[in-house]
Design an enzyme around this catalytic site. Structure first.
Site, PDB file in Angstrom:
ATOM      1  N   ASN A  14     -18.272 -32.451 -25.562  1.00 23.96           N
ATOM      2  CA  ASN A  14     -17.782 -31.367 -26.267  1.00 23.96           C
ATOM      3  C   ASN A  14     -18.192 -31.720 -27.816  1.00 23.96           C
ATOM      4  O   ASN A  14     -18.422 -30.651 -28.564  1.00 23.96           O
ATOM      5  CB  ASN A  14     -16.165 -31.440 -26.212  1.00 23.96           C
ATOM      6  N   MET A  95      -8.571 -39.584 -25.214  1.00 20.67           N
ATOM      7  CA  MET A  95      -7.794 -39.827 -23.784  1.00 20.67           C
ATOM      8  C   MET A  95      -6.622 -40.533 -24.269  1.00 20.67           C
ATOM      9  O   MET A  95      -6.168 -41.519 -23.340  1.00 20.67           O
ATOM     10  CB  MET A  95      -8.692 -40.621 -22.530  1.00 20.67           C
ATOM     11  N   LEU A  98      -1.203 -38.275 -28.774  1.00 19.98           N
ATOM     12  CA  LEU A  98      -1.228 -38.733 -30.241  1.00 19.98           C
ATOM     13  C   LEU A  98       0.348 -38.989 -30.860  1.00 19.98           C
ATOM     14  O   LEU A  98       1.174 -38.250 -30.135  1.00 19.98           O
ATOM     15  CB  LEU A  98      -1.898 -37.604 -31.018  1.00 19.98           C
ATOM     16  N   THR A 113      -8.499 -29.382 -26.102  1.00 21.90           N
ATOM     17  CA  THR A 113      -9.010 -28.761 -24.840  1.00 21.90           C
ATOM     18  C   THR A 113      -8.465 -29.266 -23.739  1.00 21.90           C
ATOM     19  O   THR A 113      -8.097 -30.687 -23.763  1.00 21.90           O
ATOM     20  CB  THR A 113     -10.693 -28.814 -24.627  1.00 21.90           C
ATOM     21  N   HIS A 114      -7.988 -28.535 -23.003  1.00 18.87           N
ATOM     22  CA  HIS A 114      -7.109 -28.910 -21.678  1.00 18.87           C
ATOM     23  C   HIS A 114      -7.621 -28.414 -20.333  1.00 18.87           C
ATOM     24  O   HIS A 114      -7.852 -26.968 -20.599  1.00 18.87           O
ATOM     25  CB  HIS A 114      -5.749 -28.731 -21.661  1.00 18.87           C
ATOM     26  N   ASP A 146       1.017 -30.025 -30.278  1.00 16.04           N
ATOM     27  CA  ASP A 146       2.511 -30.335 -31.127  1.00 16.04           C
ATOM     28  C   ASP A 146       3.024 -31.667 -30.649  1.00 16.04           C
ATOM     29  O   ASP A 146       2.192 -32.349 -30.001  1.00 16.04           O
ATOM     30  CB  ASP A 146       3.432 -29.001 -30.610  1.00 16.04           C
TER      31      ASP A 146
END
Length: 201
Positions: A14, A95, A98, A113-114, A146
């Site tokens: 990415n 990975m 946070l 991104t998921h 979030d």
């Protein structure tokens, strides 16, 4: 020009897509720095493009919150997340979850991104979970980070049909083919003001 910081843990596909997009003079965002929690091979993409890099290892901090504070400071040294033009922090394959303090520092100027169509299949094993559930369709989501796990506002999604007998690796690879251009498009539209970050001042 929107300044962005990109965070990775692995090969950085990415990140490479963003670097390639930013090489176009008309692209409205500039990658100010690339950070990682480990000596990720993807950092070489940034180094080859002359983009500053840094590594902030969790094991070098006493707590997750301390690690998050050190990571935030490294990003802010490159003038992302400070001042009236706050820029954007892009988790592009980092990975790790946070820490809340880090999220509060940057969100909603903090996206991820998921590999699923959130709110379906949150968490670290989204592709495996979709296959286990017998899903006929899944995809990729770009969302605001979030303090929950994959619970932030959805910005963009792209869907892909699950093929009969498909392996986790094959499905994940097809999702990645959607993920890279969707992330580039999302960053571009945020930079151009076409896509608002929910809750942004």
């Amino acid at each position: 020009m929107l300044k962005i910081a990109v965070l990775i843990s692995g090969g950085g596909s990415n990140l490479k897509a963003l670097i390639d997009a930013a090489a176009d003079p008309d692209f409205p965002a500039e990658i100010a720095c690339v950070g990682s929690d480990t000596d990720a091979p993807g950092l070489d993409h940034a180094r080859s493009a002359g983009i500053p890099t840094f590594v902030v290892r969790p094991r070098d901090s006493a707590t997750r919150e301390e690690w998050g504070a050190v990571l935030a400071a490294a990003i802010q040294e490159h003038h992302v997340g400070t001042g009236p033009d706050r820029g954007l922090v892009v988790s592009a394959g980092l990975m790790r979850i946070l820490p809340p303090g880090f999220v509060r520092t940057f969100s909603p100027h903090l996206i991820n991104t998921h590999p699923a169509l959130l709110p379906e299949y949150p968490g670290a094993h989204a592709v495996r979970d979709a296959l286990a559930a017998g899903a006929a369709r899944t995809g990729v989501t770009v969302h605001v980070i979030d303090e929950g796990v994959d619970t932030g506002p959805v910005l963009r999604q792209a869907a892909v049909d699950v093929l009969p007998g498909e392996t986790e690796a094959d499905l994940h690879e097809r999702i990645k083919q959607l993920e890279r251009p969707l992330l580039v498009e999302t960053v571009r539209d945020i930079a151009l003001g076409r896509l608002a970050l929910p809750g942004a001042a």
